[in-house]
Scaffold this motif. Structure first.
Motif, PDB file in Angstrom:
ATOM      1  N   TYR A   1      -5.041 -12.835   0.848  1.00 27.20           N
ATOM      2  CA  TYR A   1      -4.299 -11.695   0.303  1.00 27.20           C
ATOM      3  C   TYR A   1      -3.018 -12.142  -0.404  1.00 27.20           C
ATOM      4  O   TYR A   1      -2.654 -11.617  -1.444  1.00 27.20           O
ATOM      5  CB  TYR A   1      -3.974 -10.711   1.431  1.00 27.20           C
ATOM      6  N   LEU A   2      -2.373 -13.147   0.172  1.00 28.64           N
ATOM      7  CA  LEU A   2      -1.133 -13.653  -0.408  1.00 28.64           C
ATOM      8  C   LEU A   2      -1.373 -14.696  -1.503  1.00 28.64           C
ATOM      9  O   LEU A   2      -0.433 -15.300  -2.009  1.00 28.64           O
ATOM     10  CB  LEU A   2      -0.248 -14.249   0.696  1.00 28.64           C
ATOM     11  N   ASN A   3      -2.642 -14.915  -1.847  1.00 27.48           N
ATOM     12  CA  ASN A   3      -3.057 -15.863  -2.894  1.00 27.48           C
ATOM     13  C   ASN A   3      -2.682 -17.311  -2.589  1.00 27.48           C
ATOM     14  O   ASN A   3      -2.440 -18.100  -3.503  1.00 27.48           O
ATOM     15  CB  ASN A   3      -2.506 -15.448  -4.265  1.00 27.48           C
ATOM     16  N   TYR A   4      -2.629 -17.676  -1.329  1.00 25.98           N
ATOM     17  CA  TYR A   4      -2.396 -19.078  -0.963  1.00 25.98           C
ATOM     18  C   TYR A   4      -3.699 -19.867  -0.969  1.00 25.98           C
ATOM     19  O   TYR A   4      -3.699 -21.065  -1.226  1.00 25.98           O
ATOM     20  CB  TYR A   4      -1.739 -19.189   0.410  1.00 25.98           C
ATOM     21  N   VAL A   5      -4.801 -19.206  -0.615  1.00 24.10           N
ATOM     22  CA  VAL A   5      -6.103 -19.869  -0.575  1.00 24.10           C
ATOM     23  C   VAL A   5      -7.150 -18.952  -1.196  1.00 24.10           C
ATOM     24  O   VAL A   5      -6.947 -17.739  -1.333  1.00 24.10           O
ATOM     25  CB  VAL A   5      -6.541 -20.226   0.864  1.00 24.10           C
ATOM     26  N   SER A   6      -8.276 -19.562  -1.558  1.00 26.94           N
ATOM     27  CA  SER A   6      -9.437 -18.824  -2.049  1.00 26.94           C
ATOM     28  C   SER A   6     -10.630 -19.260  -1.210  1.00 26.94           C
ATOM     29  O   SER A   6     -10.827 -20.464  -0.988  1.00 26.94           O
ATOM     30  CB  SER A   6      -9.677 -19.143  -3.523  1.00 26.94           C
ATOM     31  N   VAL A   7     -11.431 -18.309  -0.722  1.00 27.80           N
ATOM     32  CA  VAL A   7     -12.548 -18.619   0.166  1.00 27.80           C
ATOM     33  C   VAL A   7     -13.852 -18.270  -0.535  1.00 27.80           C
ATOM     34  O   VAL A   7     -14.017 -17.172  -1.062  1.00 27.80           O
ATOM     35  CB  VAL A   7     -12.439 -17.836   1.487  1.00 27.80           C
TER      36      VAL A   7
END
Length: 107
Positions: free
Chosen positions: A51-57
């Motif tokens: 949600y915070l755009n730190y990672v993409s899954v």
């Protein structure tokens, strides 16, 4: 065949299997609750990071990897392997299954 002789022969397997099953079932329920809590917390953390755009899954890749845990290349499922283990020594396995169900219910 004499019923009392049959029960005398199967009694130790049934008794030990039932007690062992109850202990394992009770423990399994407690461990399952802890694992579910941990997985839930990990999922919440991952979702927050996404949600915070730190990672993409890549959830499709996660699902594909998880499917291999439940069945092997020959199509044998985890349930098939568990049934083979339980049914190998039927009196012990039946008592173990009944004890497991009781222990899991009480746990």
């Amino acid at each position: 065949m004499d019923v009392s002789a049959l029960l005398a022969k199967l009694g130790p397997d049934l008794g030990f299997g039932g007690v062992a099953g109850a202990v394992v079932g009770y423990t399994a329920k407690k461990v399952t609750k802890l694992v579910a809590l941990a997985l839930g917390l990990v999922f919440i953390v991952i979702q927050a990071l996404v949600y915070l755009n730190y990672v993409s899954v890549n959830w499709a890749a996660v699902q594909s990897g998880a499917e291999h845990l439940w069945s092997d290349a020959q199509g044998v499922t985890l349930a098939d392997r568990a049934w083979a283990i339980v049914s190998a020594n039927l009196p012990f396995g039946a008592a173990f299954a009944a004890g497991f169900a009781l222990g899991f219910k009480l746990g």
